[in-house]
Design a protein around this motif. Structure first.
Motif, PDB file in Angstrom:
ATOM      1  N   TYR A  87      -1.665   5.140  -6.273  1.00  6.96           N
ATOM      2  CA  TYR A  87      -3.035   5.185  -6.790  1.00  6.96           C
ATOM      3  C   TYR A  87      -3.217   4.264  -7.995  1.00  6.96           C
ATOM      4  O   TYR A  87      -4.177   3.492  -8.063  1.00  6.96           O
ATOM      5  CB  TYR A  87      -3.410   6.621  -7.169  1.00  6.96           C
ATOM      6  N   GLN A 138      -1.540   1.619  -9.117  1.00  8.04           N
ATOM      7  CA  GLN A 138      -1.467   0.193  -8.799  1.00  8.04           C
ATOM      8  C   GLN A 138      -2.739  -0.294  -8.112  1.00  8.04           C
ATOM      9  O   GLN A 138      -3.201  -1.410  -8.362  1.00  8.04           O
ATOM     10  CB  GLN A 138      -0.265  -0.090  -7.897  1.00  8.04           C
ATOM     11  N   HIS A 139      -3.314   0.542  -7.270  1.00  9.44           N
ATOM     12  CA  HIS A 139      -4.481   0.120  -6.498  1.00  9.44           C
ATOM     13  C   HIS A 139      -5.778   0.184  -7.294  1.00  9.44           C
ATOM     14  O   HIS A 139      -6.585  -0.747  -7.266  1.00  9.44           O
ATOM     15  CB  HIS A 139      -4.619   1.002  -5.245  1.00  9.44           C
ATOM     16  N   ASN A 190      -1.406  -7.134  -7.121  1.00 10.59           N
ATOM     17  CA  ASN A 190      -1.227  -8.015  -5.974  1.00 10.59           C
ATOM     18  C   ASN A 190       0.174  -8.635  -5.947  1.00 10.59           C
ATOM     19  O   ASN A 190       0.391  -9.652  -5.289  1.00 10.59           O
ATOM     20  CB  ASN A 190      -2.281  -9.128  -5.990  1.00 10.59           C
ATOM     21  N   LEU A 222       3.716  -5.088  -2.870  1.00  9.74           N
ATOM     22  CA  LEU A 222       2.899  -4.858  -1.682  1.00  9.74           C
ATOM     23  C   LEU A 222       3.764  -4.685  -0.435  1.00  9.74           C
ATOM     24  O   LEU A 222       3.415  -3.906   0.460  1.00  9.74           O
ATOM     25  CB  LEU A 222       1.918  -6.012  -1.491  1.00  9.74           C
ATOM     26  N   GLN A 232       4.892  -1.119  -0.617  1.00 13.67           N
ATOM     27  CA  GLN A 232       3.792  -0.213  -0.312  1.00 13.67           C
ATOM     28  C   GLN A 232       3.480  -0.201   1.186  1.00 13.67           C
ATOM     29  O   GLN A 232       3.153   0.849   1.751  1.00 13.67           O
ATOM     30  CB  GLN A 232       2.551  -0.627  -1.100  1.00 13.67           C
ATOM     31  N   SER A 261      -8.421   4.247   0.402  1.00 14.69           N
ATOM     32  CA  SER A 261      -8.625   2.805   0.521  1.00 14.69           C
ATOM     33  C   SER A 261      -9.657   2.430  -0.540  1.00 14.69           C
ATOM     34  O   SER A 261      -9.986   3.246  -1.401  1.00 14.69           O
ATOM     35  CB  SER A 261      -9.086   2.436   1.936  1.00 14.69           C
ATOM     36  N   SER A 262     -10.159   1.206  -0.483  1.00 14.03           N
ATOM     37  CA  SER A 262     -11.049   0.772  -1.554  1.00 14.03           C
ATOM     38  C   SER A 262     -12.089  -0.212  -1.055  1.00 14.03           C
ATOM     39  O   SER A 262     -12.055  -0.671   0.085  1.00 14.03           O
ATOM     40  CB  SER A 262     -10.246   0.109  -2.682  1.00 14.03           C
ATOM     41  N   LEU A 319      -4.119  -7.229  -1.615  1.00 12.54           N
ATOM     42  CA  LEU A 319      -4.253  -5.782  -1.694  1.00 12.54           C
ATOM     43  C   LEU A 319      -5.324  -5.291  -0.730  1.00 12.54           C
ATOM     44  O   LEU A 319      -5.145  -4.283  -0.037  1.00 12.54           O
ATOM     45  CB  LEU A 319      -4.589  -5.355  -3.126  1.00 12.54           C
ATOM     46  N   HIS A 379      -4.879  -2.705   2.538  1.00 14.16           N
ATOM     47  CA  HIS A 379      -5.728  -1.557   2.851  1.00 14.16           C
ATOM     48  C   HIS A 379      -6.255  -1.639   4.281  1.00 14.16           C
ATOM     49  O   HIS A 379      -6.257  -0.645   5.011  1.00 14.16           O
ATOM     50  CB  HIS A 379      -6.894  -1.491   1.866  1.00 14.16           C
TER      51      HIS A 379
END
Length: 292
Positions: A62, A64-65, A71, A76, A79, A101-102, A126, A130
């Motif tokens: 969470y 990091q995002h 990035n 990554l 992850q 997600s974002s 990033l 996702h």
């Protein structure tokens, strides 16, 4: 709650907020904090065997995002492997998997709020991660929730909100992008939504899929900062009105890489779960008090 819930990332700001709300309702959640050696895909199988969850909520990355916009290529890769292993084990165990997600999955070129039906067009690594994990989740786990969030505001020392507060208190002029738009969302509000979703799924409501949430109403970053400054002055935490200058979006370093339009429409969540968005302005005083 009948479901046995396993929370990964319990030490994160969002994880702590979720556990606090759950405890207030006497909802038990098995919580795992970040291991000393960091999150590794090999750890997951042991946790599944130990806890035998009916549902897994993953907040392992969470911070990091949603606060760092990380990035870093090596991070990554880790992850991705972690997410893929988590999806595979959830499929094998036939348990519900709840991922975040974002707004980074979108290109930010749309003039209105993004809905769950809009085409995905990530602009950085990033965002692509996702997108890839969203697709893998959808293809492998029928029982899943993918919740897309935008600007999550929390008290992380190196997070976006605290960095902004330091800038405001420094007295130096702030260079902010008027064109950068999104939904400022206090971390407690995001936790409220997550718990409400879990409670309804615990009642066997088959409301799986992808949803958006952002506190109302949408705002430019510069308008949000002005509202924040007013709140700080009203509570005697800021002595003078800060100098804020508007700059083009691509010249604002604080945005890292995020879509210029990060506004998310929450209508599908409202229609499916009945979860109403809360106004971020009314939540600012409580959020700031938590930081003192």
């Amino acid at each position: 709650m009948r479901m046995r819930i396993l929370l990964l990332g319990a030490d994160s700001e969002l994880g702590q907020a979720l556990l606090h709300l759950a405890a207030a309702e006497d909802i038990a959640i098995d919580a795992i904090e970040r291991p000393a050696q960091g999150w590794q895909p090999e750890q997951l199988k042991g946790w599944f065997a130990q806890y035998q969850p009916d549902a897994v909520v993953n907040l392992a990355f969470y911070h990091q995002h949603f606060q760092l916009g990380c990035n870093d290529a090596d991070s990554l890769v880790l992850q991705r492997k972690f997410g893929e292993e988590l999806i595979a084990l959830s499929k094998q165990a036939d348990c519900l998997l709840f991922l975040l997600s974002s707004a980074r999955v979108f290109d930010g070129l749309k003039s209105t709020a993004y809905t769950e039906k809009d085409a995905l067009a990530p602009g950085d690594a990033l965002g692509q991660l996702h997108v890839d994990l969203e697709k893998r989740l959808k293809d492998n786990c029928e029982r899943h929730i993918m919740l897309r969030l935008g600007w999550v505001l929390d008290g992380s020392p190196d997070g976006q909100l605290v960095r902004l507060l330091e800038q405001l208190r420094s007295g130096e002029p702030l260079l902010l992008a008027e064109e950068w738009r999104g939904n400022p969302t206090p971390v407690g509000d995001a936790a409220r939504v997550m718990l409400a979703i879990l409670k309804q799924l615990d009642c066997a409501a088959p409301l799986y899929g992808t949803y958006h949430y952002g506190s109302s109403e949408a705002s430019s970053w510069i308008s949000f900062v002005k509202s924040l400054a007013q709140e700080l002055m009203a509570s005697k935490q800021l002595e003078q009105v800060p100098t804020i200058r508007s700059v083009p979006f691509d010249q604002q370093l604080d945005s890292v890489w995020e879509p210029q339009n990060a506004v998310l429409a929450s209508r599908r969540l409202l229609m499916a779960f009945g979860i109403k968005p809360r106004a971020w302005r009314s939540q600012l005083p409580d959020l700031l008090r938590q930081l003192n």
